[in-house]
Scaffold this motif. Structure first.
Motif, short mmCIF file in Angstrom:
data_model
loop_
_atom_site.label_atom_id
_atom_site.label_comp_id
_atom_site.label_asym_id
_atom_site.label_seq_id
_atom_site.Cartn_x
_atom_site.Cartn_y
_atom_site.Cartn_z
N THR A 199 0.67 -1.03 -0.09
CA THR A 199 -0.09 0.07 -0.02
C THR A 199 0.76 1.28 0.11
O THR A 199 2.12 1.15 0.26
CB THR A 199 -1.10 0.01 1.17
N ASN A 200 0.15 2.54 0.03
CA ASN A 200 0.86 3.72 0.18
C ASN A 200 0.35 4.54 1.51
O ASN A 200 0.35 5.42 1.57
CB ASN A 200 0.53 4.52 -1.02
N CYS A 210 -2.67 8.47 8.00
CA CYS A 210 -3.17 7.44 6.84
C CYS A 210 -4.03 6.41 7.45
O CYS A 210 -5.09 6.13 6.96
CB CYS A 210 -2.02 7.07 6.17
N ALA A 250 -7.33 7.40 8.68
CA ALA A 250 -8.05 7.87 7.58
C ALA A 250 -8.90 6.54 7.03
O ALA A 250 -9.95 6.27 6.57
CB ALA A 250 -7.53 8.54 6.38
N VAL A 251 -7.85 5.38 6.73
CA VAL A 251 -8.60 4.18 6.31
C VAL A 251 -9.15 3.52 7.28
O VAL A 251 -9.91 2.24 6.96
CB VAL A 251 -7.48 3.24 5.52
N LYS A 264 -8.98 2.47 -2.24
CA LYS A 264 -9.11 3.59 -3.14
C LYS A 264 -10.22 4.50 -3.17
O LYS A 264 -9.88 5.98 -3.23
CB LYS A 264 -9.60 2.66 -4.59
N GLU A 265 -11.26 4.31 -2.40
CA GLU A 265 -12.23 5.46 -1.98
C GLU A 265 -11.97 6.40 -1.11
O GLU A 265 -11.97 7.54 -0.96
CB GLU A 265 -13.53 4.83 -1.48
N LYS A 266 -10.86 5.89 -0.20
CA LYS A 266 -10.32 6.81 0.75
C LYS A 266 -8.85 7.54 0.26
O LYS A 266 -8.17 8.33 0.87
CB LYS A 266 -9.82 6.22 1.85
N GLY A 267 -8.66 7.19 -1.08
CA GLY A 267 -7.62 7.93 -1.68
C GLY A 267 -6.01 7.09 -1.69
O GLY A 267 -5.09 7.62 -1.84
N TYR A 268 -6.07 6.00 -1.26
CA TYR A 268 -5.22 4.96 -1.15
C TYR A 268 -5.04 3.83 -2.11
O TYR A 268 -6.13 3.59 -2.60
CB TYR A 268 -4.91 4.67 0.45
N GLN A 269 -3.67 3.30 -2.41
CA GLN A 269 -3.45 2.28 -3.44
C GLN A 269 -3.31 1.09 -2.51
O GLN A 269 -2.54 1.14 -1.61
CB GLN A 269 -2.38 2.81 -4.33
#
Length: 70
Positions: free
Chosen positions: A8-9, A15, A18-19, A61-66
């Protein structure tokens, strides 16, 4: 029980904060953790057999992470 791992990133506590709601709301997640000390930032999820890798990738992805399955 199944263990899923993703590159992940997700880099820091902010972070992770956020997730957290997204990962905790996924049906089938037993527990999860991110090793931010490794270069790959490995997310490890213990789940029941109903949780798909695609659901996790989409939630992040919805939260802006890969996330990429490893």
């Amino acid at each position: 029980m199944e263990t899923l791992k993703f590159k992940t990133n997700i880099k820091c506590g902010g972070c992770i904060a956020a997730v957290t709601p997204a990962l905790n709301s996924l049906k089938g997640v037993k527990d999860w953790q991110v090793d931010v000390a490794t270069p790959e930032k490995v997310l490890t999820i213990n789940s029941d057999d109903t949780l798909s890798e695609q659901a996790i990738i989409a939630a992040l992805k919805e939260k802006g992470y890969q996330a990429e399955s490893i």
